[in-house]
Design a protein around this motif. Structure first.
Motif, PDB file in Angstrom:
ATOM      1  N   ARG A 276       0.721 -34.050  36.821  1.00  0.00           N
ATOM      2  CA  ARG A 276       1.393 -35.240  37.362  1.00  0.00           C
ATOM      3  C   ARG A 276       0.501 -35.947  38.367  1.00  0.00           C
ATOM      4  O   ARG A 276       0.418 -37.173  38.383  1.00  0.00           O
ATOM      5  N   ASP A 277      -0.197 -35.200  39.240  1.00  0.00           N
ATOM      6  CA  ASP A 277      -1.109 -35.802  40.214  1.00  0.00           C
ATOM      7  C   ASP A 277      -2.206 -36.593  39.502  1.00  0.00           C
ATOM      8  O   ASP A 277      -2.526 -37.717  39.899  1.00  0.00           O
ATOM      9  N   CYS A 278      -2.771 -36.011  38.454  1.00  0.00           N
ATOM     10  CA  CYS A 278      -3.831 -36.694  37.695  1.00  0.00           C
ATOM     11  C   CYS A 278      -3.303 -37.959  37.030  1.00  0.00           C
ATOM     12  O   CYS A 278      -3.964 -38.999  37.033  1.00  0.00           O
TER      13      CYS A 278
ATOM     14  N   ASP B   9      -0.675 -39.777  37.943  1.00  0.00           N
ATOM     15  CA  ASP B   9      -0.361 -40.760  38.964  1.00  0.00           C
ATOM     16  C   ASP B   9      -1.630 -41.425  39.514  1.00  0.00           C
ATOM     17  O   ASP B   9      -1.645 -42.633  39.752  1.00  0.00           O
ATOM     18  N   HIS B  10      -2.672 -40.634  39.702  1.00  0.00           N
ATOM     19  CA  HIS B  10      -3.922 -41.160  40.263  1.00  0.00           C
ATOM     20  C   HIS B  10      -4.575 -42.173  39.323  1.00  0.00           C
ATOM     21  O   HIS B  10      -5.123 -43.177  39.762  1.00  0.00           O
ATOM     22  N   SER B  11      -4.494 -41.929  38.021  1.00  0.00           N
ATOM     23  CA  SER B  11      -5.171 -42.799  37.058  1.00  0.00           C
ATOM     24  C   SER B  11      -4.242 -43.830  36.422  1.00  0.00           C
ATOM     25  O   SER B  11      -4.688 -44.633  35.615  1.00  0.00           O
ATOM     26  N   ASN B  12      -2.957 -43.773  36.762  1.00  0.00           N
ATOM     27  CA  ASN B  12      -1.955 -44.663  36.186  1.00  0.00           C
ATOM     28  C   ASN B  12      -1.889 -44.514  34.664  1.00  0.00           C
ATOM     29  O   ASN B  12      -1.783 -45.497  33.928  1.00  0.00           O
ATOM     30  N   LEU B  13      -1.980 -43.275  34.208  1.00  0.00           N
ATOM     31  CA  LEU B  13      -1.832 -42.952  32.789  1.00  0.00           C
ATOM     32  C   LEU B  13      -0.488 -42.293  32.569  1.00  0.00           C
ATOM     33  O   LEU B  13       0.086 -41.700  33.477  1.00  0.00           O
ATOM     34  N   SER B  14      -0.013 -42.371  31.344  1.00  0.00           N
ATOM     35  CA  SER B  14       1.255 -41.729  31.005  1.00  0.00           C
ATOM     36  C   SER B  14       0.991 -40.396  30.296  1.00  0.00           C
ATOM     37  O   SER B  14      -0.111 -40.144  29.795  1.00  0.00           O
ATOM     38  N   GLU B  15       2.023 -39.582  30.268  1.00  0.00           N
ATOM     39  CA  GLU B  15       1.924 -38.331  29.518  1.00  0.00           C
ATOM     40  C   GLU B  15       1.659 -38.611  28.049  1.00  0.00           C
ATOM     41  O   GLU B  15       0.960 -37.842  27.386  1.00  0.00           O
ATOM     42  N   LEU B  16       2.196 -39.702  27.542  1.00  0.00           N
ATOM     43  CA  LEU B  16       1.980 -40.085  26.151  1.00  0.00           C
ATOM     44  C   LEU B  16       0.500 -40.333  25.881  1.00  0.00           C
ATOM     45  O   LEU B  16      -0.073 -39.780  24.928  1.00  0.00           O
ATOM     46  N   GLU B  17      -0.138 -41.153  26.694  1.00  0.00           N
ATOM     47  CA  GLU B  17      -1.554 -41.466  26.502  1.00  0.00           C
ATOM     48  C   GLU B  17      -2.418 -40.213  26.596  1.00  0.00           C
ATOM     49  O   GLU B  17      -3.286 -39.986  25.758  1.00  0.00           O
ATOM     50  N   VAL B  18      -2.161 -39.417  27.601  1.00  0.00           N
ATOM     51  CA  VAL B  18      -2.946 -38.198  27.786  1.00  0.00           C
ATOM     52  C   VAL B  18      -2.654 -37.201  26.656  1.00  0.00           C
ATOM     53  O   VAL B  18      -3.563 -36.520  26.166  1.00  0.00           O
ATOM     54  N   GLY B  19      -1.406 -37.147  26.210  1.00  0.00           N
ATOM     55  CA  GLY B  19      -1.066 -36.256  25.104  1.00  0.00           C
ATOM     56  C   GLY B  19      -1.779 -36.635  23.817  1.00  0.00           C
ATOM     57  O   GLY B  19      -2.276 -35.766  23.086  1.00  0.00           O
TER      58      GLY B  19
ATOM     59  N   MET C  93      -4.362 -31.081  30.716  1.00  0.00           N
ATOM     60  CA  MET C  93      -4.977 -31.217  32.043  1.00  0.00           C
ATOM     61  C   MET C  93      -6.424 -31.684  31.933  1.00  0.00           C
ATOM     62  O   MET C  93      -6.853 -32.579  32.669  1.00  0.00           O
ATOM     63  N   LEU C  94      -7.189 -31.112  31.001  1.00  0.00           N
ATOM     64  CA  LEU C  94      -8.568 -31.547  30.825  1.00  0.00           C
ATOM     65  C   LEU C  94      -8.626 -32.970  30.278  1.00  0.00           C
ATOM     66  O   LEU C  94      -9.480 -33.766  30.683  1.00  0.00           O
TER      67      LEU C  94
ATOM     68  N   ALA D  80      -6.434 -35.304  30.837  1.00  0.00           N
ATOM     69  CA  ALA D  80      -6.092 -36.181  31.961  1.00  0.00           C
ATOM     70  C   ALA D  80      -7.286 -36.360  32.885  1.00  0.00           C
ATOM     71  O   ALA D  80      -7.553 -37.474  33.369  1.00  0.00           O
ATOM     72  N   THR D  81      -8.011 -35.300  33.140  1.00  0.00           N
ATOM     73  CA  THR D  81      -9.199 -35.368  33.988  1.00  0.00           C
ATOM     74  C   THR D  81     -10.263 -36.247  33.344  1.00  0.00           C
ATOM     75  O   THR D  81     -10.864 -37.105  34.003  1.00  0.00           O
ATOM     76  N   LEU D  82     -10.485 -36.056  32.043  1.00  0.00           N
ATOM     77  CA  LEU D  82     -11.457 -36.858  31.308  1.00  0.00           C
ATOM     78  C   LEU D  82     -11.063 -38.330  31.314  1.00  0.00           C
ATOM     79  O   LEU D  82     -11.883 -39.211  31.596  1.00  0.00           O
ATOM     80  N   ALA D  83      -9.813 -38.609  31.015  1.00  0.00           N
ATOM     81  CA  ALA D  83      -9.337 -39.994  30.976  1.00  0.00           C
ATOM     82  C   ALA D  83      -9.463 -40.649  32.349  1.00  0.00           C
ATOM     83  O   ALA D  83      -9.881 -41.804  32.456  1.00  0.00           O
ATOM     84  N   GLY D  84      -9.101 -39.915  33.387  1.00  0.00           N
ATOM     85  CA  GLY D  84      -9.225 -40.454  34.744  1.00  0.00           C
ATOM     86  C   GLY D  84     -10.664 -40.784  35.091  1.00  0.00           C
ATOM     87  O   GLY D  84     -10.945 -41.833  35.678  1.00  0.00           O
ATOM     88  N   ALA D  85     -11.580 -39.915  34.691  1.00  0.00           N
ATOM     89  CA  ALA D  85     -13.007 -40.169  34.949  1.00  0.00           C
ATOM     90  C   ALA D  85     -13.490 -41.366  34.141  1.00  0.00           C
ATOM     91  O   ALA D  85     -14.256 -42.200  34.654  1.00  0.00           O
ATOM     92  N   MET D  86     -13.034 -41.477  32.898  1.00  0.00           N
ATOM     93  CA  MET D  86     -13.429 -42.623  32.081  1.00  0.00           C
ATOM     94  C   MET D  86     -12.979 -43.931  32.727  1.00  0.00           C
ATOM     95  O   MET D  86     -13.722 -44.905  32.763  1.00  0.00           O
ATOM     96  N   LEU D  87     -11.747 -43.953  33.218  1.00  0.00           N
ATOM     97  CA  LEU D  87     -11.211 -45.182  33.796  1.00  0.00           C
ATOM     98  C   LEU D  87     -11.926 -45.600  35.066  1.00  0.00           C
ATOM     99  O   LEU D  87     -11.853 -46.756  35.469  1.00  0.00           O
ATOM    100  N   GLN D  88     -12.629 -44.669  35.694  1.00  0.00           N
ATOM    101  CA  GLN D  88     -13.370 -44.987  36.914  1.00  0.00           C
ATOM    102  C   GLN D  88     -14.809 -45.413  36.623  1.00  0.00           C
ATOM    103  O   GLN D  88     -15.536 -45.785  37.530  1.00  0.00           O
ATOM    104  N   SER D  89     -15.218 -45.350  35.353  1.00  0.00           N
ATOM    105  CA  SER D  89     -16.588 -45.692  35.002  1.00  0.00           C
ATOM    106  C   SER D  89     -16.646 -47.038  34.286  1.00  0.00           C
ATOM    107  O   SER D  89     -15.655 -47.496  33.715  1.00  0.00           O
ATOM    108  N   ASP D  90     -17.809 -47.658  34.334  1.00  0.00           N
ATOM    109  CA  ASP D  90     -18.002 -48.922  33.619  1.00  0.00           C
ATOM    110  C   ASP D  90     -17.814 -48.685  32.129  1.00  0.00           C
ATOM    111  O   ASP D  90     -18.416 -47.773  31.562  1.00  0.00           O
TER     112      ASP D  90
END
Length: 88
Positions: free
Chosen positions: A5-7, A9-19, A30-31, A33-43
């Motif tokens: 949930r923290d991941c 919320d931080h990246s503004n992704l849904s469980e659906l997208e991460v699933g 969890m991985l 979500a971490t990958l997606a969050g990192a992608m969203l922070q990169s160009d």
């Protein structure tokens, strides 16, 4: 320790997208979500994430799995609405 949930919320992704990403890549949620969050922070990361979700949708359609296609389509639409509003 961060929760899924923290991941999300931080990246503004849904469980659906991460699933969908987790299923597509074979990663745990969890991985994914971490990958997606990192992608969203990169160009170019949002573009890459969108391509991955769209590819997951194409694969579901090719397998004639309409339930999965509907799920992946919903993930693409939600992602575009939040992260790529110019495409929505």
């Amino acid at each position: 320790m961060l929760s899924l949930r923290d991941c999300l919320d931080h990246s503004n992704l849904s469980e659906l997208e991460v699933g969908v990403l987790a299923d597509y890549t074979g990663l745990s949620p969890m991985l994914a979500a971490t990958l997606a969050g990192a992608m969203l922070q990169s160009d170019g990361g949002a573009d890459l994430m969108l391509r991955l979700l769209q590819d997951a949708e194409k694969q579901a359609a090719q397998r004639l799995n309409m339930d999965e296609r509907a799920r992946t389509r919903a993930a693409v639409e939600r992602f575009c609405a939040v992260h790529k509003p110019d495409l929505h």
